[in-house]
Scaffold this motif. Structure first.
Motif, PDB file in Angstrom:
ATOM      1  N   LEU A 188      47.227  16.926 -18.159  1.00  0.00           N
ATOM      2  CA  LEU A 188      47.437  17.283 -19.632  1.00  0.00           C
ATOM      3  C   LEU A 188      47.175  16.439 -20.399  1.00  0.00           C
ATOM      4  CD1 LEU A 188      50.878  19.660 -19.368  1.00  0.00           C
ATOM      5  CD2 LEU A 188      48.458  20.574 -19.664  1.00  0.00           C
ATOM      6  N   THR A 189      46.839  16.372 -21.545  1.00  0.00           N
ATOM      7  CA  THR A 189      46.438  15.210 -22.591  1.00  0.00           C
ATOM      8  C   THR A 189      47.171  15.263 -23.988  1.00  0.00           C
ATOM      9  OG1 THR A 189      44.482  16.370 -23.379  1.00  0.00           O
ATOM     10  CG2 THR A 189      44.249  14.868 -21.591  1.00  0.00           C
ATOM     11  N   SER A 190      47.428  16.606 -24.420  1.00  0.00           N
ATOM     12  CA  SER A 190      48.093  16.550 -25.749  1.00  0.00           C
ATOM     13  C   SER A 190      49.454  16.357 -25.643  1.00  0.00           C
ATOM     14  CB  SER A 190      47.582  17.807 -26.687  1.00  0.00           C
ATOM     15  OG  SER A 190      48.869  18.852 -26.162  1.00  0.00           O
ATOM     16  N   PRO A 191      49.912  15.396 -26.685  1.00  0.00           N
ATOM     17  CA  PRO A 191      51.417  15.322 -26.688  1.00  0.00           C
ATOM     18  C   PRO A 191      52.263  16.420 -26.603  1.00  0.00           C
ATOM     19  CG  PRO A 191      50.356  13.938 -28.225  1.00  0.00           C
ATOM     20  CD  PRO A 191      49.375  14.920 -27.766  1.00  0.00           C
ATOM     21  N   GLN A 192      51.874  17.485 -27.406  1.00  0.00           N
ATOM     22  CA  GLN A 192      52.624  18.818 -27.308  1.00  0.00           C
ATOM     23  C   GLN A 192      52.724  19.547 -25.941  1.00  0.00           C
ATOM     24  OE1 GLN A 192      49.921  18.377 -29.324  1.00  0.00           O
ATOM     25  NE2 GLN A 192      51.016  17.860 -31.270  1.00  0.00           N
ATOM     26  N   GLU A 193      51.392  19.573 -25.285  1.00  0.00           N
ATOM     27  CA  GLU A 193      51.403  19.982 -23.723  1.00  0.00           C
ATOM     28  C   GLU A 193      52.272  19.211 -22.699  1.00  0.00           C
ATOM     29  OE1 GLU A 193      47.022  22.152 -23.364  1.00  0.00           O
ATOM     30  OE2 GLU A 193      47.211  19.741 -23.306  1.00  0.00           O
ATOM     31  N   ILE A 194      52.419  18.082 -23.108  1.00  0.00           N
ATOM     32  CA  ILE A 194      53.116  17.270 -22.070  1.00  0.00           C
ATOM     33  C   ILE A 194      54.720  17.286 -22.455  1.00  0.00           C
ATOM     34  CG2 ILE A 194      53.644  14.639 -21.605  1.00  0.00           C
ATOM     35  CD1 ILE A 194      50.628  14.015 -22.269  1.00  0.00           C
ATOM     36  N   GLN A 195      54.890  17.477 -23.570  1.00  0.00           N
ATOM     37  CA  GLN A 195      56.369  17.773 -24.035  1.00  0.00           C
ATOM     38  C   GLN A 195      56.830  18.981 -23.460  1.00  0.00           C
ATOM     39  OE1 GLN A 195      58.401  15.357 -25.298  1.00  0.00           O
ATOM     40  NE2 GLN A 195      59.754  16.917 -24.458  1.00  0.00           N
ATOM     41  N   ALA A 196      55.926  19.929 -23.374  1.00  0.00           N
ATOM     42  CA  ALA A 196      56.238  21.347 -23.220  1.00  0.00           C
ATOM     43  C   ALA A 196      56.498  21.080 -21.529  1.00  0.00           C
ATOM     44  CB  ALA A 196      55.257  22.404 -23.267  1.00  0.00           C
ATOM     45  N   ALA A 197      55.713  20.542 -20.787  1.00  0.00           N
ATOM     46  CA  ALA A 197      55.855  20.311 -19.453  1.00  0.00           C
ATOM     47  C   ALA A 197      57.184  19.522 -19.179  1.00  0.00           C
ATOM     48  CB  ALA A 197      54.774  19.654 -18.671  1.00  0.00           C
ATOM     49  N   ILE A 198      57.572  18.513 -19.732  1.00  0.00           N
ATOM     50  CA  ILE A 198      58.702  17.715 -19.846  1.00  0.00           C
ATOM     51  C   ILE A 198      59.977  18.837 -20.127  1.00  0.00           C
ATOM     52  CG2 ILE A 198      60.186  15.975 -20.721  1.00  0.00           C
ATOM     53  CD1 ILE A 198      57.526  14.403 -20.874  1.00  0.00           C
ATOM     54  N   ASP A 199      59.896  19.545 -21.121  1.00  0.00           N
ATOM     55  CA  ASP A 199      61.012  20.291 -21.498  1.00  0.00           C
ATOM     56  C   ASP A 199      61.217  21.407 -20.283  1.00  0.00           C
ATOM     57  OD1 ASP A 199      60.924  19.298 -23.805  1.00  0.00           O
ATOM     58  OD2 ASP A 199      59.961  20.723 -25.036  1.00  0.00           O
ATOM     59  N   LEU A 200      60.345  21.583 -19.375  1.00  0.00           N
ATOM     60  CA  LEU A 200      60.702  22.343 -18.423  1.00  0.00           C
ATOM     61  C   LEU A 200      61.789  21.985 -17.346  1.00  0.00           C
ATOM     62  CD1 LEU A 200      57.290  23.919 -17.643  1.00  0.00           C
ATOM     63  CD2 LEU A 200      58.931  25.167 -18.391  1.00  0.00           C
ATOM     64  N   GLU A 201      62.003  20.496 -17.945  1.00  0.00           N
ATOM     65  CA  GLU A 201      63.140  19.731 -17.062  1.00  0.00           C
ATOM     66  C   GLU A 201      62.600  19.334 -15.744  1.00  0.00           C
ATOM     67  OE1 GLU A 201      66.897  21.808 -17.265  1.00  0.00           O
ATOM     68  OE2 GLU A 201      67.018  21.522 -19.437  1.00  0.00           O
ATOM     69  N   PHE A 202      61.438  18.982 -15.420  1.00  0.00           N
ATOM     70  CA  PHE A 202      60.766  18.326 -14.182  1.00  0.00           C
ATOM     71  C   PHE A 202      61.800  16.897 -14.225  1.00  0.00           C
ATOM     72  CE2 PHE A 202      57.165  20.845 -14.973  1.00  0.00           C
ATOM     73  CZ  PHE A 202      56.879  21.355 -13.669  1.00  0.00           C
ATOM     74  N   PHE A 203      61.987  16.522 -13.105  1.00  0.00           N
ATOM     75  CA  PHE A 203      62.701  15.428 -12.731  1.00  0.00           C
ATOM     76  C   PHE A 203      61.744  14.065 -13.296  1.00  0.00           C
ATOM     77  CE2 PHE A 203      63.349  11.613 -10.077  1.00  0.00           C
ATOM     78  CZ  PHE A 203      64.660  11.297 -10.327  1.00  0.00           C
ATOM     79  N   HIS A 204      60.286  14.221 -13.043  1.00  0.00           N
ATOM     80  CA  HIS A 204      59.585  13.417 -13.622  1.00  0.00           C
ATOM     81  C   HIS A 204      58.134  13.995 -14.019  1.00  0.00           C
ATOM     82  CE1 HIS A 204      58.487   8.914 -13.349  1.00  0.00           C
ATOM     83  NE2 HIS A 204      57.464   9.095 -12.794  1.00  0.00           N
ATOM     84  N   TYR A 205      57.570  13.126 -15.057  1.00  0.00           N
ATOM     85  CA  TYR A 205      56.442  13.972 -15.298  1.00  0.00           C
ATOM     86  C   TYR A 205      55.257  12.779 -14.976  1.00  0.00           C
ATOM     87  CZ  TYR A 205      52.106  15.213 -17.999  1.00  0.00           C
ATOM     88  OH  TYR A 205      50.815  15.624 -18.096  1.00  0.00           O
ATOM     89  N   MET A 206      54.126  12.929 -14.228  1.00  0.00           N
ATOM     90  CA  MET A 206      53.270  12.036 -14.168  1.00  0.00           C
ATOM     91  C   MET A 206      51.712  12.430 -14.482  1.00  0.00           C
ATOM     92  SD  MET A 206      54.533  10.226 -10.333  1.00  0.00           S
ATOM     93  CE  MET A 206      53.286  11.185  -9.396  1.00  0.00           C
ATOM     94  N   SER A 207      51.168  11.418 -15.026  1.00  0.00           N
ATOM     95  CA  SER A 207      49.733  12.029 -15.749  1.00  0.00           C
ATOM     96  C   SER A 207      48.741  11.536 -14.644  1.00  0.00           C
ATOM     97  CB  SER A 207      49.504  11.282 -17.039  1.00  0.00           C
ATOM     98  OG  SER A 207      48.228  11.577 -17.481  1.00  0.00           O
ATOM     99  N   LYS A 208      47.721  12.614 -14.514  1.00  0.00           N
ATOM    100  CA  LYS A 208      46.713  12.024 -13.569  1.00  0.00           C
ATOM    101  C   LYS A 208      45.658  11.107 -14.113  1.00  0.00           C
ATOM    102  CE  LYS A 208      46.687  16.720 -11.323  1.00  0.00           C
ATOM    103  NZ  LYS A 208      45.904  18.009 -11.224  1.00  0.00           N
TER     104      LYS A 208
END
Length: 117
Positions: free
Chosen positions: A86-106
């Motif tokens: 994911l590249t857009s800040p909104q998409e990344i934030q939406a993923a983080i909001d799912l309460e993953f323990f960690h978000y890592m970008s490819k």
């Protein structure tokens, strides 16, 4: 030494193959799939310590996958890591909001979400 189990769920076979190879080299027991449904079955069977999930998987919404895993006693304590392109800040934030323990970008950057236990 106890074996540390990881499941990779990503629709891209290249990603699952590469991550599985690297994690096995590090001594981890790795299971991988390109299907969300198969990933759930693997998780219930193998009771992994960590699940690495591409949140844009289309077979089943990531939120639904996480909810199912968190509600099951076999996987309720499993750490969920988002690994995504994911590249857009909104998409990344939406993923983080799912309460993953960690978000890592490819892409190489990594954002740590709030730790959830």
């Amino acid at each position: 030494m106890a074996e540390y189990r990881v499941i990779i769920i990503d629709p891209d076979p290249t990603t699952t193959n590469y991550l599985a190879y690297e994690l096995r080299k590090a001594g981890l027991v790795v299971f991988s799939t390109n299907s969300a449904k198969e990933g759930l079955v693997l998780a219930y069977q193998q009771r992994p310590h960590v699940i690495i999930l591409e949140p844009t998987i289309t077979e089943m919404p990531a939120g639904e996958i996480l909810t199912k895993l968190r509600k099951d006693r076999r996987t309720e304590r499993t750490r969920m890591i988002a690994f995504s392109a994911l590249t857009s800040p909104q998409e990344i934030q939406a993923a983080i909001d799912l309460e993953f323990f960690h978000y890592m970008s490819k892409e190489g950057a990594s954002v740590r979400s709030e730790e959830h236990t």
